[in-house]
Every structure is written in structure tokens, then in C-alpha cells.
Design a protein around this motif. Structure first.
Motif, mmCIF file in Angstrom:
data_model
loop_
_atom_site.group_PDB
_atom_site.id
_atom_site.type_symbol
_atom_site.label_atom_id
_atom_site.label_comp_id
_atom_site.label_asym_id
_atom_site.label_seq_id
_atom_site.Cartn_x
_atom_site.Cartn_y
_atom_site.Cartn_z
ATOM 1 N N THR A 17 -6.285 0.013 5.951
ATOM 2 C CA THR A 17 -7.118 -1.051 5.374
ATOM 3 C C THR A 17 -6.454 -2.420 5.505
ATOM 4 O O THR A 17 -7.135 -3.436 5.514
ATOM 5 N N PRO A 40 3.171 11.922 0.017
ATOM 6 C CA PRO A 40 1.704 11.821 -0.007
ATOM 7 C C PRO A 40 1.095 12.438 1.250
ATOM 8 O O PRO A 40 1.714 12.426 2.316
ATOM 9 N N ALA A 41 -0.110 12.975 1.083
ATOM 10 C CA ALA A 41 -0.830 13.565 2.215
ATOM 11 C C ALA A 41 -0.957 12.524 3.316
ATOM 12 O O ALA A 41 -1.460 11.432 3.087
ATOM 13 N N ALA A 72 -5.447 6.593 5.983
ATOM 14 C CA ALA A 72 -6.715 5.986 5.573
ATOM 15 C C ALA A 72 -6.450 4.754 4.715
ATOM 16 O O ALA A 72 -7.146 3.742 4.791
ATOM 17 N N MET A 73 -5.406 4.842 3.899
ATOM 18 C CA MET A 73 -5.068 3.762 2.980
ATOM 19 C C MET A 73 -4.443 2.589 3.701
ATOM 20 O O MET A 73 -4.872 1.438 3.564
ATOM 21 N N VAL A 89 2.154 7.829 -6.343
ATOM 22 C CA VAL A 89 1.359 9.041 -6.602
ATOM 23 C C VAL A 89 2.163 10.288 -6.261
ATOM 24 O O VAL A 89 2.143 11.277 -6.974
ATOM 25 N N SER A 90 2.878 10.239 -5.154
ATOM 26 C CA SER A 90 3.552 11.447 -4.680
ATOM 27 C C SER A 90 4.763 11.067 -3.839
ATOM 28 O O SER A 90 4.743 10.074 -3.122
ATOM 29 N N GLN A 115 -11.674 2.348 0.006
ATOM 30 C CA GLN A 115 -10.935 3.237 0.912
ATOM 31 C C GLN A 115 -9.543 3.518 0.344
ATOM 32 O O GLN A 115 -9.027 4.636 0.442
ATOM 33 N N VAL A 116 -8.956 2.506 -0.271
ATOM 34 C CA VAL A 116 -7.635 2.675 -0.878
ATOM 35 C C VAL A 116 -7.723 3.604 -2.093
ATOM 36 O O VAL A 116 -6.949 4.561 -2.222
ATOM 37 N N LEU A 123 0.825 -1.203 0.000
ATOM 38 C CA LEU A 123 0.000 0.000 0.000
ATOM 39 C C LEU A 123 0.864 1.261 0.000
ATOM 40 O O LEU A 123 0.589 2.217 -0.727
ATOM 41 N N ALA A 168 -8.278 18.041 -0.970
ATOM 42 C CA ALA A 168 -9.117 16.861 -1.168
ATOM 43 C C ALA A 168 -8.933 15.917 0.010
ATOM 44 O O ALA A 168 -7.824 15.763 0.523
ATOM 45 N N TYR A 169 -10.021 15.286 0.456
ATOM 46 C CA TYR A 169 -9.980 14.399 1.613
ATOM 47 C C TYR A 169 -10.860 13.183 1.360
ATOM 48 O O TYR A 169 -11.985 13.323 0.891
ATOM 49 N N SER A 170 -10.331 12.005 1.671
ATOM 50 C CA SER A 170 -11.126 10.795 1.490
ATOM 51 C C SER A 170 -12.065 10.587 2.679
ATOM 52 O O SER A 170 -11.760 10.982 3.801
ATOM 53 N N PHE A 171 -13.210 9.972 2.403
ATOM 54 C CA PHE A 171 -14.176 9.620 3.445
ATOM 55 C C PHE A 171 -14.706 8.230 3.168
ATOM 56 O O PHE A 171 -15.191 7.972 2.058
ATOM 57 N N ASN A 172 -14.620 7.355 4.138
ATOM 58 C CA ASN A 172 -15.244 6.047 3.943
ATOM 59 C C ASN A 172 -16.740 6.145 4.268
ATOM 60 O O ASN A 172 -17.240 7.226 4.604
ATOM 61 N N ALA A 188 -7.437 11.260 -3.549
ATOM 62 C CA ALA A 188 -7.289 12.462 -2.709
ATOM 63 C C ALA A 188 -5.821 12.913 -2.683
ATOM 64 O O ALA A 188 -5.523 14.100 -2.800
ATOM 65 N N MET A 189 -4.903 11.950 -2.556
ATOM 66 C CA MET A 189 -3.467 12.280 -2.575
ATOM 67 C C MET A 189 -3.086 12.973 -3.878
ATOM 68 O O MET A 189 -2.385 13.983 -3.880
ATOM 69 N N GLU A 190 -3.549 12.394 -4.982
ATOM 70 C CA GLU A 190 -3.202 12.956 -6.286
ATOM 71 C C GLU A 190 -3.744 14.382 -6.399
ATOM 72 O O GLU A 190 -3.044 15.284 -6.888
ATOM 73 N N ARG A 198 -2.808 12.291 5.979
ATOM 74 C CA ARG A 198 -4.162 11.852 6.334
ATOM 75 C C ARG A 198 -4.604 10.721 5.412
ATOM 76 O O ARG A 198 -5.190 9.732 5.842
ATOM 77 N N GLU A 199 -4.307 10.860 4.123
ATOM 78 C CA GLU A 199 -4.738 9.858 3.144
ATOM 79 C C GLU A 199 -3.904 8.591 3.261
ATOM 80 O O GLU A 199 -4.393 7.477 3.074
ATOM 81 N N ALA A 246 -8.375 7.243 -1.107
ATOM 82 C CA ALA A 246 -7.189 7.903 -0.542
ATOM 83 C C ALA A 246 -6.191 8.249 -1.644
ATOM 84 O O ALA A 246 -5.609 9.334 -1.649
ATOM 85 N N LEU A 247 -6.012 7.329 -2.597
ATOM 86 C CA LEU A 247 -5.064 7.591 -3.689
ATOM 87 C C LEU A 247 -5.495 8.803 -4.511
ATOM 88 O O LEU A 247 -4.669 9.663 -4.841
#
Lengths: 408, 408
Positions: free
Chosen positions: A71, A60-61, A67-68, A56-57, B74-75, A49, B91-95, B81-83, A63-64, B78-79
Motif C-alpha cells: 500500500t 507475520p504471515a 498486501a500491507m 501483531v506477530s 488493505q492495511v 507498516l 485467514a486471508y485478506s482480499f482487497n 488476517a495476520m492476527e 502473504r499479508e 492484512a493486520l
């Protein structure tokens, strides 16, 4: 008995291993114990993961990222719960949010602030098995957080405290803590018991079996940790408070670490703030300084010697090359072939002369001591790397730690 | 404008595609629109997770299956949102739990009961981009649930309703709904607009571009769906309420489905309960019966003919062989080389004679009609499979759907 068990990535890494793990859980239930389980991600999954994210970066952020990566445990927890259910056991997975793990908002290295797991106690009393994701929680805003590498040990101890467990069983691929490395000393012995304080010293000395934070947490709440093997179900090492009834040897173990490099700044003008001029830039570079020795000042000048992990040696020397001129050092020396050897033991407190004995033993073997640092329950020396095995064997024998040889 | 966008698994399946998807999001923000995104799992991921679960058990616990499979979105969330963050977009991911998707407790096929997403509206108003996991939610007890295959379309529409979006853009690999299959009729036209009712008929006829549930939901709350291509950013097909101002042709499209098999029970004694004796066992076997035709009873006997998916033909014939004797049918016949052709259009309501014209056109081409069934906005015939292309082309032309040929 109420038990919280923790399993690492290899214990849930394949379906065969998941079945083995389920066997252990089932065994405890059959003995009439209440069980909750904390799991890591399947081995390799967290790295898979992370690799995706870093494609991507470069940064990477966080927070994200959390979240990733979180999992991974959700998958292994669900798989173990499924396997337990095929055996007629009422098992249910819970992620960090569901299990009530509250943390601060420091993504990637969050700290647990509270565990609200009363609903899991009710389940355990009905002999249901909560299978909880290690390594993660949610912050006050509901964001998913992770505790940093190895955080699952800390999750397990925190859960054990929250559900008022009698013990936190940490299953791993070693069967306990040894008096020293059995690869160096064949007569090393598994310790039945070790105090939290000693375990902290062993952990910080590179015994990678338990995360330091988890031991600190267990110590604070007096939660016994049973460190044991998932391959061989014999008793391992119980990490617990110091037991006054125990007859203690002066020292309980000998630890070593080869991952050391030594740097010396000679004849620095000794004035207030000099240490921060030296170590400030090292800390800014994210380098962990370990042992630091500063000699008594002589004619207004002093020498400073310190160690860093060997992988940081080159970079640290580069930083020092810049600094040493600015602060007026007469010379800069480095050596990346040193090692650290420590004797550890709460018994040291009441046994005078441990240090003296240690230095005698090393002198008798012709081992030159380059640096010395001590704490209440530990004495550490820095020596030439080539003497590590010699020093460890001599100390292990001299302090009476060698196992009796079986008569054959 | 406030937009909810939905992207399927291929749009987040590789990092290259994730960047393309981020381009589209960025474009809408630059046009001054507010955007929330709903994503599926990376293509292949859901199947990978399901395979793991089914290795553990033939019938894995559905609660755990949902907890596991939900990680896929969720993965990918998050990816993405990171991009987006690498481009300076907040940008923020939410499950499911974080986004406020409440469902019932039917694991594996949960239904959304409520979407509590006011916190996402606030973010959208600040031009932040919530990236929400499709396909999932939590039930009243906090268990993770999933909506069943293709549920992400439904998630997107539900979110669009909850955040009071102006439109729900569903990005896919086709650029819209066509009057018929362009592989059969080269002069098929992309429809600019289609009513919810027509879309439902197209969807149930195997146009797999939109999940039926999502269309039903959009229709109930009057949320326009813009079905469009993520490869080519031209307008696609707007699925919306019927517009009275539109001059409507009698029919809007011709659909077909080759996946049909026909079964006939001859001369069954006609008494109450006979239909349930026939279809009860079929339903129990989990087989979806499609078209059913029962002739008017003659001398106390009747014929029943019905169609099933071709893959269920053999099993259905086997069930019928058992039943037909019990219920006194004189004969059992089957044919798995039939197909279904439908003309669809809300215009049908006000244009008399659509059925008559359809039958004439088919007769003129020598196509024998084996079964007929009608709804308010659809006429379906079952014909020999070999006439499908002929029938579709003839009907498409006869109802004025052929695109004007460009002068060359």
C-alpha cells in the motif's frame, strides 16, 4: 524518446519533493518525450507498516505482509499522479495488478515473471503518464506480492523493457557512479558510462546505488539505465553494454568494503565434502560468505580462509568453534579488522598485467595482502582495515583514474 | 450458519482492539459457523490519507483519491488476517479487486454493480476466513473506486448477499437500536427486532448506526442485519423483514434531531414552477432540504416553509434573501432553534389514530407544533428546540415504550 523514470522514497517523501519530481516529469514531456514513472513508498512508510505487522506477530504471515506493505507505493503513486494532474498532465496511478506485473508466489521476495503493460504503451503514445507502484506485483492466483527491499529498481527496468522504452532513468540522491569513493579520493571522477558487468561488480561491492537484480535484468534485455541525480539535472552515469568504440582504460574504478571479517581454519584433513561440512552450517544460519580461499593441500591437510559481514562475525566464530573440532582442524583464527579492496574493469580482459600492477602498487605502499580472489573483470584483495584509504588512493592514481586538477 | 461480520475503524484501530476482534471471529468458528469479515480502515487512517491528498491539491483527482484512500482498508484487513493466523486460523485478506467487488466508475461515491465472490464461498466452506476490505471495489476498466463515507456497511451487506450468508453481523460501539435516546429517556428499551423500513426511517433521522444504503440493499435482498456491540457479546437488534407473527405496538420508537433550522417565505404568488425557483438555488449550493410544507393556496398566494441542517442556515437565508424579492414574497422569516421529533412504526399502518394521539400528547404538554409531515410509517413534527426532551419523554411513555422498572 520513450523513457521510464524511477524515483526512490526520498523523491516522494514530502510534498515539496513530490513537486520537484513532478517538475522533472513535466520537463521530459515538454521536450516531447513519452514518460512512465515508477515510484517507491514515501520514505519511512514501509518501515512504519512493517512495525505495525511485527507488533501483531514475530513472524507475520508473508502473504499479508505483502498486501500491507504494497500500500505504501499505492499512496505515493496516487499523490504524484494528483500533483501531475494539477499541472494539466494526464497522469494515472497503477498498482502492481493494474500495471500488469506478474510474479511468482514467493511472498516478500517475489520474482517478476511477466509484465503485461501494453495498455500503458497506448497511454504513453497519447502522452499520458502512467505512475506505477514499484516493488510489487500479483501472482497467478491474484495474490499481492512484493519483490524485496530495493525492488523498485527492478520494477522500473522491467517496465522499461515491457513498454519498449529507450532508456530507464533511475533518479537517486547521487549523481552517478564514481571511479572510487570521493570521500577518500578527492580526484575521483564521475563515470559517463559503465558496462552492465562492471556495474554488477560495483553493486555487489556495496555501491548501494542500484539493486543487483535490476542490473542483471537490464543486461539480459540490453536496457540502458541512466543513473542520475534528482537534485541536479545534469547527465549521470549511463549503464549500458560495453561499447567497442570506447577507448578503455585498463580498469574503470576502485571499490572497497570495510564490512568484512576473516576466519581461518588451519590444517583440516583434506577430503571430499570438507567444504560443505564447513559452510553448510554457516549457510543454514543465514550468513553470507563472501571471499573463500583454500590453499593447495599439503600432506593431506589444507587451510580454509573466508570472509563474512562483520555483523555476523561473532556468530560465525561460535559455529566454527563447534565444527573445527569435529573436522579435526588444528587451529581456528579470526580477525574482524580486515577490509576488501577491488579494482574493476572490462578493460582488464585486454590489458595484461593488471593484477601484477595492483600487487606492486600495494607492496610499494607497504600494504600486506592477506587474501586474493579474481574474476574476469575484477581483482579483490583482503587487507588490514587501517590501510584502506592508502590502498584506494594509490590504486586510483596508479591506474590513471585521477581527475586532471583544474588550473587555478 | 454462514456469517459475514463487519467491523468499523475503532474495532481495528489498535492492536489490542484487533485482538478483541479476532476473539469474536474465533468464537464464531468454534461454534461451527463459517465466517467472512469486512473491515474499515484503522480509525484516523482515512483522514490522514485525505489530508495528504488535499495538501497536494484543493481538488485532487478523484481517481487518485480513491486509489490512495483504499489502502487504509488493505492495511487493516492484512493486520486482522495476520492476527487470526497467529491463532492457527486460515485467514486471508482480499482487497476490492480480489474480493470481486465491481462498481460503476463514480469515483469517491461509487455504487456496487456486482460482487463476484464465489471463490470466497469455497474458502468459507473449508472454514477459512476471508478478510475483505470494506468501502471499495473496481470499475469495469480496473480502476480502484470507493463507495463514500460509511460504505463499509454496504460492502458487508453486499458480500453477505453474494456469499449467501444467513446473516450480516455489523459490530459497532452501541449494542443495538433503542426505542429512543436513552440519554433523554432512561426507560428507553433496546429493540430485539426492527423492520428494514423502520430502520431506514431511524437512519434518516440521524441514528448514525447504519448507513442508509446498506439498509436499502439488505431490504432489497432480504438479508438480515444483526446490529451488535463489539464490546459486549449479547444479542443486539436484528434488522429484518416485518414478521407477521409479531404482535406489534403501534409505534416502535421515537426519534429526534436538533440539527434543524426553519425558513418561511410568506405570500408567494402561486404559479407553476414556483417551487423550483425556490429550491433550485438551494440544491445548487449543495444544501439538503429536509421537511417542506406548502399551505393551500389562498387568493393566488401561498406560504412555503422548509427545514435545512442548522449549519446551512446562514447560507440558505442569504440565498432566500436574493430570491424572495425576485419571486414577490411578502416576507422572509427564519428560525434556527427548532427541532424535529418523529414517531416511527410499521404498526402505524394498522393502528388508526396514531397521529391524533401524538398531537394530543404534545398539546397536553403545552408543546406547539410548527410543522407536520407524515409518511406511511412515520409522523414528524417540527417544534421549538426547548421542548425536545419533554416531547420525546411524553411520546415514549404514551405509546407504551417505557421499559418496566425492575422491582428493587
Amino acid at each position: 524518446m520513450r523513457i521510464v523514470q524511477k524515483y526512490g522514497g526520498t523523491s516522494v517523501g514530502t510534498l515539496e519533493r513530490i513537486r520537484k519530481t513532478a517538475d522533472i516529469v513535466q520537463g521530459e514531456l515538454e521536450r516531447g518525450n513519452q514518460v512512465a514513472v515508477v515510484v517507491s513508498a514515501m520514505s519511512g512508510e514501509t518501515n512504519r507498516l512493517l512495525a505495525l505487522a511485527f507488533e501483531v506477530s514475530d513472524a507475520p504471515a508473508t502473504r499479508e505482509l505483502d498486501a500491507m506493505v504494497a500500500t505504501g507505493e499505492q499512496v505515493s503513486a496516487a499523490l504524484l499522479a494528483m500533483e501531475l494532474q494539477t499541472r494539466g498532465i494526464k497522469a494515472y496511478s497503477f498498482n502492481g495488478a493494474q500495471a500488469g506485473f506478474k510474479t511468482d508466489s514467493s511472498f516478500v521476495r517475489a520474482r517478476i515473471t511477466d509484465v503485461q503493460s501494453d495498455h500503458l504503451i497506448e497511454r504513453m503514445e497519447r502522452f499520458e503518464v502512467p505512475v506505477v507502484t514499484g516493488f510489487q506485483g500479483i501472482d497467478a492466483s491474484g495474490n499481492i506480492t512484493t519483490l524485496g527491499r530495493g525492488g523498485s529498481d527492478t520494477s522500473a527496468v522491467a517496465l522499461a523493457i515491457a513498454v519498449k522504452a529507450d532508456v530507464c532513468d533511475i533518479y537517486t540522491d547521487v549523481d552517478g557512479i564514481y571511479t572510487t569513493d570521493p570521500r577518500i579520493v578527492s580526484r575521483a571522477q564521475k563515470m559517463d558510462q559503465i558496462s552492465f558487468e562492471e556495474m554488477l561488480e560495483f553493486a555487489s561491492l556495496g555501491a548501494k546505488v542500484l539493486q543487483t537484480r535490476s542490473v542483471e535484468l537490464a543486461m539480459r534485455y540490453n536496457m540502458p539505465i541512466h543513473l542520475r541525480s534528482s537534485f541536479d539535472l545534469v547527465p549521470g552515469t549511463m549503464v549500458t553494454t560495453e561499447d567497442e568504440k570506447m577507448e578503455r582504460a585498463a580498469i574503470s574504478g576502485v571499490a572497497y568494503n570495510r564490512d568484512e571479517a576473516k576466519i581461518t581454519l588451519k590444517e583440516i584433513p583434506d577430503h571430499p565434502g570438507i567444504a560443505s561440512s564447513v559452510f553448510g552450517p554457516v549457510a543454514e544460519a543465514g550468513i553470507n560468505v563472501d571471499v573463500i580461499v583454500q590453499n593447495v593441500s599439503e600432506k593431506g591437510h589444507t587451510d580454509i580462509t573466508f570472509t563474512v559481514p562483520r555483523s555476523d562475525y561473532a556468530q560465525t566464530m561460535k559455529i566454527m568453534a563447534g565444527i573445527s573440532k569435529d573436522i579435526g582442524a588444528s587451529d581456528l583464527k579470526g580477525d574482524n579488522t580486515v577490509a576488501k579492496v577491488s579494482v574493476i574493469g572490462v578493460g582488464m580482459r585486454s590489458h595484461a598485467g593488471v593484477a601484477q600492477k595492483m600487487f606492486q602498487v600495494l607492496a610499494a605502499e607497504g600494504v600486506n595482502i592477506q587474501m586474493i580472489t579474481t574474476s574476469e573483470i575484477k581483482i579483490t584483495v583482503v587487507i588490514d582495515e587501517k590501510y584502506v584509504e592508502l590502498a584506494v588512493r594509490a590504486l586510483h592514481g596508479a591506474f590513471g583514474l585521477d581527475r586532471e586538477q583544474a588550473a587555478t
